[in-house]
Design a protein around this motif. Structure first.
Motif, PDB file in Angstrom:
ATOM      1  N   THR A 536      43.222  51.851  42.454  1.00 26.68           N
ATOM      2  CA  THR A 536      42.327  50.939  41.731  1.00 26.68           C
ATOM      3  C   THR A 536      41.666  51.718  40.601  1.00 26.68           C
ATOM      4  O   THR A 536      41.077  52.788  40.827  1.00 26.68           O
ATOM      5  CB  THR A 536      41.258  50.370  42.677  1.00 26.68           C
ATOM      6  OG1 THR A 536      41.906  49.674  43.746  1.00 26.68           O
ATOM      7  CG2 THR A 536      40.344  49.421  41.926  1.00 26.68           C
ATOM      8  N   LEU A 538      39.222  51.485  36.963  1.00 21.97           N
ATOM      9  CA  LEU A 538      38.279  50.734  36.141  1.00 21.97           C
ATOM     10  C   LEU A 538      38.511  51.095  34.680  1.00 21.97           C
ATOM     11  O   LEU A 538      38.416  52.258  34.292  1.00 21.97           O
ATOM     12  CB  LEU A 538      36.834  51.067  36.543  1.00 21.97           C
ATOM     13  CG  LEU A 538      35.726  50.409  35.712  1.00 21.97           C
ATOM     14  CD1 LEU A 538      35.755  48.893  35.908  1.00 21.97           C
ATOM     15  CD2 LEU A 538      34.360  50.976  36.090  1.00 21.97           C
ATOM     16  N   LEU A 539      38.829  50.086  33.874  1.00 24.59           N
ATOM     17  CA  LEU A 539      39.077  50.302  32.458  1.00 24.59           C
ATOM     18  C   LEU A 539      38.002  49.614  31.637  1.00 24.59           C
ATOM     19  O   LEU A 539      37.613  48.467  31.918  1.00 24.59           O
ATOM     20  CB  LEU A 539      40.456  49.750  32.062  1.00 24.59           C
ATOM     21  CG  LEU A 539      41.667  50.440  32.709  1.00 24.59           C
ATOM     22  CD1 LEU A 539      42.956  49.772  32.232  1.00 24.59           C
ATOM     23  CD2 LEU A 539      41.689  51.928  32.380  1.00 24.59           C
ATOM     24  N   VAL A 540      37.514  50.312  30.617  1.00 19.92           N
ATOM     25  CA  VAL A 540      36.509  49.763  29.714  1.00 19.92           C
ATOM     26  C   VAL A 540      37.114  49.723  28.311  1.00 19.92           C
ATOM     27  O   VAL A 540      37.533  50.756  27.771  1.00 19.92           O
ATOM     28  CB  VAL A 540      35.224  50.605  29.723  1.00 19.92           C
ATOM     29  CG1 VAL A 540      34.191  49.995  28.768  1.00 19.92           C
ATOM     30  CG2 VAL A 540      34.655  50.696  31.130  1.00 19.92           C
ATOM     31  N   THR A 541      37.162  48.554  27.739  1.00 18.51           N
ATOM     32  CA  THR A 541      37.757  48.392  26.409  1.00 18.51           C
ATOM     33  C   THR A 541      36.773  48.838  25.331  1.00 18.51           C
ATOM     34  O   THR A 541      35.611  49.165  25.607  1.00 18.51           O
ATOM     35  CB  THR A 541      38.152  46.929  26.184  1.00 18.51           C
ATOM     36  OG1 THR A 541      36.962  46.126  26.176  1.00 18.51           O
ATOM     37  CG2 THR A 541      39.082  46.448  27.285  1.00 18.51           C
ATOM     38  N   SER A 544      33.510  47.157  25.103  1.00 21.45           N
ATOM     39  CA  SER A 544      32.636  47.375  26.261  1.00 21.45           C
ATOM     40  C   SER A 544      32.821  46.292  27.310  1.00 21.45           C
ATOM     41  O   SER A 544      31.864  45.812  27.930  1.00 21.45           O
ATOM     42  CB  SER A 544      31.165  47.450  25.824  1.00 21.45           C
ATOM     43  OG  SER A 544      30.962  48.547  24.943  1.00 21.45           O
ATOM     44  N   VAL A 545      34.076  45.902  27.495  1.00 16.87           N
ATOM     45  CA  VAL A 545      34.405  44.946  28.542  1.00 16.87           C
ATOM     46  C   VAL A 545      35.159  45.701  29.638  1.00 16.87           C
ATOM     47  O   VAL A 545      36.161  46.362  29.366  1.00 16.87           O
ATOM     48  CB  VAL A 545      35.259  43.784  27.998  1.00 16.87           C
ATOM     49  CG1 VAL A 545      35.649  42.841  29.135  1.00 16.87           C
ATOM     50  CG2 VAL A 545      34.491  43.047  26.914  1.00 16.87           C
ATOM     51  N   ALA A 546      34.651  45.609  30.867  1.00 16.39           N
ATOM     52  CA  ALA A 546      35.256  46.335  31.983  1.00 16.39           C
ATOM     53  C   ALA A 546      36.227  45.436  32.729  1.00 16.39           C
ATOM     54  O   ALA A 546      36.002  44.234  32.892  1.00 16.39           O
ATOM     55  CB  ALA A 546      34.170  46.830  32.937  1.00 16.39           C
ATOM     56  N   SER A 547      37.326  46.025  33.153  1.00 12.93           N
ATOM     57  CA  SER A 547      38.310  45.297  33.956  1.00 12.93           C
ATOM     58  C   SER A 547      38.844  46.227  35.040  1.00 12.93           C
ATOM     59  O   SER A 547      38.943  47.438  34.842  1.00 12.93           O
ATOM     60  CB  SER A 547      39.462  44.793  33.076  1.00 12.93           C
ATOM     61  OG  SER A 547      40.117  45.888  32.462  1.00 12.93           O
ATOM     62  N   VAL A 548      39.148  45.641  36.177  1.00  9.45           N
ATOM     63  CA  VAL A 548      39.661  46.395  37.322  1.00  9.45           C
ATOM     64  C   VAL A 548      41.137  46.106  37.481  1.00  9.45           C
ATOM     65  O   VAL A 548      41.557  44.940  37.527  1.00  9.45           O
ATOM     66  CB  VAL A 548      38.896  46.025  38.611  1.00  9.45           C
ATOM     67  CG1 VAL A 548      39.483  46.772  39.799  1.00  9.45           C
ATOM     68  CG2 VAL A 548      37.408  46.350  38.466  1.00  9.45           C
ATOM     69  N   ILE A 549      41.923  47.175  37.580  1.00 10.13           N
ATOM     70  CA  ILE A 549      43.378  47.042  37.688  1.00 10.13           C
ATOM     71  C   ILE A 549      43.826  47.687  38.992  1.00 10.13           C
ATOM     72  O   ILE A 549      43.473  48.832  39.295  1.00 10.13           O
ATOM     73  CB  ILE A 549      44.089  47.720  36.500  1.00 10.13           C
ATOM     74  CG1 ILE A 549      43.661  47.059  35.184  1.00 10.13           C
ATOM     75  CG2 ILE A 549      45.600  47.659  36.672  1.00 10.13           C
ATOM     76  CD1 ILE A 549      44.260  47.712  33.962  1.00 10.13           C
ATOM     77  N   HIS A 550      44.606  46.957  39.774  1.00  4.25           N
ATOM     78  CA  HIS A 550      45.172  47.454  41.029  1.00  4.25           C
ATOM     79  C   HIS A 550      46.647  47.760  40.805  1.00  4.25           C
ATOM     80  O   HIS A 550      47.401  46.915  40.328  1.00  4.25           O
ATOM     81  CB  HIS A 550      45.020  46.423  42.146  1.00  4.25           C
ATOM     82  CG  HIS A 550      43.599  46.027  42.405  1.00  4.25           C
ATOM     83  ND1 HIS A 550      42.698  46.856  43.004  1.00  4.25           N
ATOM     84  CD2 HIS A 550      42.940  44.879  42.123  1.00  4.25           C
ATOM     85  CE1 HIS A 550      41.529  46.246  43.100  1.00  4.25           C
ATOM     86  NE2 HIS A 550      41.653  45.036  42.561  1.00  4.25           N
TER      87      HIS A 550
END
Length: 820
Positions: A536, A538-541, A544-550
């Motif tokens: 898992t 955590l990516l921050v664009t 400043s938008v965070a998204s979680v990728i599995h």
């Protein structure tokens, strides 16, 4: 007496008491309450000083010696002065005290005054010491003369006031101004000339006493009679020593109006030099002037104290007075507390390693603070963890890990993890760190391996164990990485969970991969599923938008260092290791007693009790199935919970009864004891089973289950409120009532309506109708008959007493009605 006439060396509280007694607003008297501190300070003074102070300030012993302590003391006041003026006078007096007293530094004492601590009860100078050759004869000295040979004579002659010695057959001999050696030579010569054929022995007997004066800042100044051999120090002792404001370095001996000697007590105390301790003569005055300039020194010196200055001394001389610096001092950063030209406090930095700093001239009131050095070693290496000799080591240029850890057997503990070790390295002046991961196994196999990292100053090497948790060793590094992440938001920490030996947070190196963090966690458990793991991230664009990728990872491919699967772990990644489907830990069940093969058996999930009994060979012929005892851990936990709930409920009931029922007959101590015994009950976790029934035989077993099958029993036991609790041989034709009769029958306090039977398998049989079992109820081998106590039982006296009270109350009621 005015305020200005008060001596500045008097106790501060006594001066304030005097001022208050003379100036506070009052008509006839002022009530003053001495505090306990005042009384304690007064009691510690010598009696002579107590009397002097009480006489000086017009106080009585009852006021200051603790009699009636805590009560107000009335002191007559001759004038009426306003309260504001009184406090102004007290403030002036305090300022006068501060100006006259020597420098005071917190925690420092004036040096040398302890030599005279405690007033001697008697003063007896030594009189049996050898007479010095320069001893001057004077009136009162006794000369012993022994003549032997042709004629034997012995004389004890005293020097007269005119300085003459009256020797028989010789006339007066003038001895005044002669030394003892000169007198001895003169007498020997005269005796040889006067007497023929004799020799002489001349010695001094009793010495004369002399009168001296001790003046100035002595503890008890005055005139004293001392031995003619007395010196300055002996005069100081007989007068009680030097007061708190007296000089130790300029003690003067005055003779006939002239100063003939000056004595510096520091020479005696610090060097053992008594050359200035001159011998006194009659009429001499030992004068102690007020103390001169004083300076303090504290911090990392051997003898911190307040010292008296002499001859415009400098910092180096002050350090010498304090016996030098300690080994842990930092002389480059000493600080001098002083006063500037405007008489205001100021600070001066003093470097004791330079000539300028050492020669800095001191003045009255200065305090030098010598700072301590740091505990941080500049060129150090810290070795910690599963090593035999943890601690600090010297860093040397070109040093590598193998220079500190050279042998697996002599340098490391037996439980060491050779696959995973860390180096924590400082990367800037702020103290931020980066973490380097290496393998000791690779270093031992090849000393030129990339794992044999070149060390830098202040590196910390952490070697982990295979058996203990890594949280404690990593806590400091994890905390430091989280704190320094506030600058850029990157923690350089990843988390691993699931089927690894030590799940948790671990520092990452920036190039660390999936296999590296698995090694950091101690490796995989046997139950780990290697087909897939979940990463898992955590990516921050840029917005400043965070998204979680599995992401699913082929764990076996990562362990085989497959580039596709063994990806680099980033900050804040979470790797979860899955468990093999239907994986179960080893389950064991224990069967003892009457089976063919008793013992512990490994079982599979879902296996039944009958299956395990069959694996144990079945029952023996003597097996007593009705008496089987089956225990289970989950049942034991439930029983413990129920006891805890019961205990809590009893506390509430007892508390409610204590508040609402004034006739509560049980004390708090008794109730606490009952609750404690209840909480300490040993739970068994027994389940009631009938092994001959099919549904019980198909019971699904759990880990830790235990089954005990006893041998067949042929007894019936009767206990409780019977005449004689006993065990009887089982007979089929006997009923319950007959077994109770065999035990002597029920007692008077027995509750015959609540008799119950406990079967051998633990089941309890109770009559449903309220009457006990009829004759058709059968008893079984192994049963236990319990006859309980009737808790509502009343003896005949109590019963008839209550009946009589009821009859009396009824009669009174009828009489009242009849009267109406």
């Amino acid at each position: 007496m005015s305020i200005n006439n008060i001596k500045v060396n008097a106790p501060k509280w006594l001066k304030q008491l005097f001022v208050a007694s003379t100036v506070l607003f009052s008509i006839a008297a002022v009530a003053i309450t001495p505090t306990p501190e005042m009384l304690a300070q007064f009691k510690n003074m010598p009696k002579a000083e107590q009397q002097r102070l009480m006489k000086q300030y017009g106080l009585s012993p009852q006021m200051l010696q603790g009699k009636g302590a805590g009560k107000a003391v009335e002191i007559a006041t001759p004038a009426l002065i306003s309260e504001r003026e009184a406090f102004r006078e007290i403030k002036i007096l305090e300022q006068a005290n501060k100006a006259a007293a020597p420098v005071k530094a917190k925690g420092l004492k004036s040096y040398g005054y302890d030599m005279f601590a405690g007033e001697p009860s008697t003063f007896a100078p030594v009189s049996d010491i050898p007479i010095p050759t320069e001893y001057l004869m004077g009136p009162g000295d006794v000369v012993n003369i022994q003549i032997y040979g042709k004629d034997n004579q012995q004389y004890s002659l005293t020097v007269a006031r005119n300085g003459n010695l009256q020797m028989p057959d010789m006339g007066p001999i003038g001895v005044l101004g002669l030394t003892f050696d000169q007198l001895k030579d003169d007498l020997t010569k005269r005796i040889k000339e006067q007497y023929i054929g004799v020799a002489s022995s001349i010695s001094l007997g009793e010495l004369r006493s002399i009168r001296i004066i001790v003046a100035g800042e002595a503890y008890k100044p005055g005139s004293y009679t001392v031995s003619s051999l007395s010196t300055v120090t002996q005069a100081l002792f007989v007068s009680g020593g030097i007061s708190g404001i007296g000089s130790l370095r300029n003690i003067q001996v005055k003779r006939r109006g002239k100063t003939i000697a000056r004595f510096d007590l520091y020479d005696l105390l610090m060097k053992g030099d008594a050359s200035g301790d001159v011998r006194l003569q009659s009429g001499d005055v030992v004068f102690i002037p007020p103390v001169g300039a004083t300076v303090g020194i504290k911090g990392e010196v051997r003898r911190p104290a307040i010292y008296e200055l002499k001859d415009n001394e400098n910092v180096a001389q002050l350090v010498k007075l304090a016996a030098g610096l300690k080994s842990n001092s930092y002389p480059k950063a000493s600080v001098l507390q002083t006063f500037d030209k405007n008489y205001l406090p100021s600070l001066v930095n003093i470097n004791l390693t330079t000539k300028q700093g050492r020669q800095y001239r001191l003045k009255d009131g200065d305090v030098l603070n010598v700072k301590s050095t740091t505990n941080t070693v500049k060129n150090q290496i810290v070795l910690a963890g599963a090593v035999n000799r943890p601690g600090l080591y010297q860093w040397q240029k070109g040093m590598r890990v193998s220079d500190l850890v050279q042998s697996r057997w002599s340098d490391l503990k037996g439980s060491v993890d050779l696959q995973y070790s860390l180096i924590s390295r400082e990367i800037n002046m702020q103290g931020d760190i980066q973490v380097l991961q290496f393998s000791l196994a690779n270093i031992f196999e090849n000393i030129n391996s990339k794992d044999n990292i070149k060390l830098s100053p202040r590196d910390t090497i952490i070697v982990f164990s295979q058996t203990s948790s890594r949280r404690n060793l990593l806590s400091t590094i994890i905390r430091k990485l989280k704190n320094q992440a506030s600058n850029n938001g990157i923690t350089n920490i990843a988390m691993i969970s699931g089927e690894v030996r030590f799940p948790g947070e671990y520092p990452i190196t920036g190039t660390g991969k999936i296999s590296d963090i698995i090694e950091a966690a101690g490796g995989l458990k046997d139950s780990a599923y290697k087909g897939r793991a979940e990463l898992t991230r955590l990516l921050v664009t840029r917005d400043s938008v965070a998204s979680v990728i599995h992401t699913n990872i082929n764990l076996q491919g990562a362990l085989d260092n497959n580039a596709t699967d063994n990806v680099v772990v980033s900050s804040k990644d979470q790797l979860h290791i899955l468990k093999i489907p239907d994986w179960q830990e080893q389950l064991t069940v224990t069967i003892n007693g009457e089976v063919m093969f008793p013992g512990a058996y490994s079982v599979r999930k879902g296996e039944t009790l009958s299956s395990v009994i069959e694996r144990a060979g079945g029952y023996t012929k003597e097996a007593f199935l009705d008496g089987a005892v089956f225990t289970r851990e989950s049942v034991k936990r439930k029983e413990r919970q129920q006891i805890s709930k019961l205990s809590d409920q009893m506390r509430l009931d007892l508390a409610s009864k204590g508040l609402t029922d004034a006739s509560n007959t049980i004390s708090f101590a008794e109730a606490s004891l009952i609750l404690k015994e209840l909480e300490n009950l040993t739970v068994v976790g027994r389940m009631i089973l009938a092994l001959d029934e099919a549904r019980c035989a198909d019971l699904t077993i759990e880990n830790g289950d235990m089954l005990f099958i006893p041998i067949a029993q042929q007894t019936i036991t009767v206990v409780g409120e019977v005449q004689h609790a006993s065990t009887h041989f089982f007979k089929k034709n006997l009923s319950l009532e007959q077994y109770i009769k065999l035990a002597g029958g029920s007692r008077q306090r027995a509750d015959d309506e609540r008799i119950y039977v406990i079967r051998a398998n633990g089941a309890v049989m109770i009559s449903q109708s309220g009457l006990w079992f009829n004759s058709t109820v059968s008893m079984q081998p192994g049963d236990t008959v319990v006859v309980p106590l009737n808790t509502e039982y009343k003896d005949n006296i109590t019963l008839w007493s209550q009946v009589t009270q009821i009859i009396y109350n009824t009669a009174v009621a009828f009489a009242a009605v009849k009267g109406l």
